[in-house]
Motif scaffolding. Sequence first.
Motif, short mmCIF file in Angstrom:
data_model
loop_
_atom_site.label_atom_id
_atom_site.label_comp_id
_atom_site.label_asym_id
_atom_site.label_seq_id
_atom_site.Cartn_x
_atom_site.Cartn_y
_atom_site.Cartn_z
N ILE A 130 0.84 -1.21 0.00
CA ILE A 130 0.00 0.00 0.00
C ILE A 130 0.87 1.25 0.00
CG2 ILE A 130 -1.65 1.34 1.37
CD1 ILE A 130 -2.81 -1.42 2.26
N LEU A 131 1.87 1.29 0.85
CA LEU A 131 2.75 2.45 0.94
C LEU A 131 3.54 2.65 -0.35
CD1 LEU A 131 3.97 4.74 2.63
CD2 LEU A 131 5.68 3.11 3.41
N LEU A 132 4.14 1.58 -0.86
CA LEU A 132 4.91 1.69 -2.10
C LEU A 132 4.04 2.05 -3.30
CD1 LEU A 132 7.46 -1.25 -1.75
CD2 LEU A 132 7.95 1.19 -1.74
N ARG A 133 2.81 1.54 -3.33
CA ARG A 133 1.90 1.88 -4.42
C ARG A 133 1.63 3.38 -4.43
NH1 ARG A 133 -2.28 -1.49 -3.44
NH2 ARG A 133 -1.23 -3.08 -4.65
N ALA A 134 1.41 3.96 -3.26
CA ALA A 134 1.16 5.40 -3.18
C ALA A 134 2.38 6.19 -3.67
CB ALA A 134 0.81 5.79 -1.75
N ILE A 135 3.56 5.78 -3.26
CA ILE A 135 4.79 6.47 -3.70
C ILE A 135 4.96 6.34 -5.22
CG2 ILE A 135 7.32 6.42 -3.57
CD1 ILE A 135 6.96 5.59 -0.61
N GLY A 136 4.75 5.14 -5.76
CA GLY A 136 4.88 4.91 -7.19
C GLY A 136 3.90 5.74 -8.00
N ILE A 137 2.66 5.83 -7.53
CA ILE A 137 1.65 6.61 -8.25
C ILE A 137 2.01 8.09 -8.24
CG2 ILE A 137 -0.76 7.39 -8.14
CD1 ILE A 137 -1.48 4.50 -7.34
N VAL A 138 2.47 8.60 -7.09
CA VAL A 138 2.86 10.01 -7.01
C VAL A 138 4.00 10.30 -7.98
CG1 VAL A 138 3.96 11.73 -5.52
CG2 VAL A 138 2.01 10.43 -4.68
N LEU A 139 5.02 9.45 -8.01
CA LEU A 139 6.15 9.67 -8.92
C LEU A 139 5.70 9.58 -10.38
CD1 LEU A 139 8.98 7.68 -7.13
CD2 LEU A 139 8.82 10.16 -7.39
N LEU A 140 4.86 8.62 -10.69
CA LEU A 140 4.39 8.45 -12.06
C LEU A 140 3.54 9.65 -12.51
CD1 LEU A 140 4.55 6.29 -14.28
CD2 LEU A 140 2.41 5.38 -13.43
N VAL A 141 2.64 10.11 -11.66
CA VAL A 141 1.80 11.25 -12.01
C VAL A 141 2.65 12.52 -12.13
CG1 VAL A 141 -0.02 12.77 -11.13
CG2 VAL A 141 -0.34 10.30 -11.09
N PHE A 142 3.56 12.73 -11.17
CA PHE A 142 4.41 13.91 -11.21
C PHE A 142 5.28 13.93 -12.47
CE2 PHE A 142 8.23 16.33 -9.80
CZ PHE A 142 7.61 17.56 -9.65
N GLY A 143 5.90 12.80 -12.79
CA GLY A 143 6.71 12.71 -14.00
C GLY A 143 5.89 12.90 -15.27
N SER A 144 4.68 12.34 -15.28
CA SER A 144 3.80 12.50 -16.44
C SER A 144 3.38 13.95 -16.63
CB SER A 144 2.56 11.63 -16.28
OG SER A 144 2.92 10.27 -16.22
N LEU A 145 3.08 14.64 -15.53
CA LEU A 145 2.73 16.06 -15.63
C LEU A 145 3.91 16.89 -16.13
CD1 LEU A 145 0.56 16.58 -12.43
CD2 LEU A 145 -0.19 16.65 -14.82
N LEU A 146 5.11 16.55 -15.67
CA LEU A 146 6.30 17.25 -16.16
C LEU A 146 6.49 17.03 -17.66
CD1 LEU A 146 8.92 16.67 -13.31
CD2 LEU A 146 7.84 18.83 -13.95
N LEU A 147 6.26 15.81 -18.11
CA LEU A 147 6.38 15.52 -19.54
C LEU A 147 5.29 16.23 -20.33
CD1 LEU A 147 7.27 11.73 -19.77
CD2 LEU A 147 8.63 13.65 -20.58
N TYR A 148 4.07 16.23 -19.83
CA TYR A 148 2.96 16.86 -20.54
C TYR A 148 3.17 18.37 -20.68
CZ TYR A 148 -1.76 18.21 -21.80
OH TYR A 148 -2.84 18.73 -22.45
N ASN A 149 3.69 18.98 -19.63
CA ASN A 149 3.90 20.43 -19.64
C ASN A 149 5.32 20.83 -20.00
OD1 ASN A 149 1.25 21.10 -18.80
ND2 ASN A 149 1.80 20.48 -16.73
N PHE A 150 6.05 19.93 -20.61
CA PHE A 150 7.46 20.19 -20.92
C PHE A 150 7.60 21.35 -21.90
CE2 PHE A 150 11.36 19.36 -23.37
CZ PHE A 150 12.26 19.41 -22.32
N ASN A 151 8.50 22.26 -21.55
CA ASN A 151 8.79 23.40 -22.41
C ASN A 151 10.31 23.46 -22.60
OD1 ASN A 151 9.04 25.79 -23.77
ND2 ASN A 151 7.99 27.03 -22.22
#
Length: 154
Positions: A130-151
């Motif tokens: 449960i704890l690792l899943r939460a950490i993995g999702i946060v990193l995945l979402v954060f990285g995806s947002l950085l890629l989506y908004n990449f300038n």
Amino acid sequence: MNQTCSALSLDWSNPKLLVPLVFVGIGFGILVYVLKISFDSILLKRKGMRTKGTVIGYKDVGADKYGKRSKALLVRVEVGVKVWEFQSLLYWVVPPFAVGDTVPVLYLDSKSEIPTSALDNWEELFADAILLRAIGIVLLVFGSLLLYNFNPEV
């Protein structure tokens, strides 16, 4: 309205892409690892055999920031002629069991000398996932947002 997908227009040779890709990669890797430990825990819960073990001691696993020592349980299990010991995955400053107490144990007999064993409670089986899943999702979402908004000009 003419919009292009930002993922298609990325310049993959840009070194600034490394940070979001690292976040996505680590997040994805953690989620794959979570799948493995979740499947192992589910297998142990569904096919494992229940028995009782005896707390034979504690293993010192370090201290928190206040200097309080944490201990993991050392459990001895006897099933027929087979006897083995294992360490709990959880640890406490004040363990909930004393030496000599009986604890519920799940074990899965395998070809190895020591069966796969764990305390029979949800925290021991699923808290790490449960704890690792939460950490993995946060990193995945954060990285995806950085890629989506990449300038690349920034």
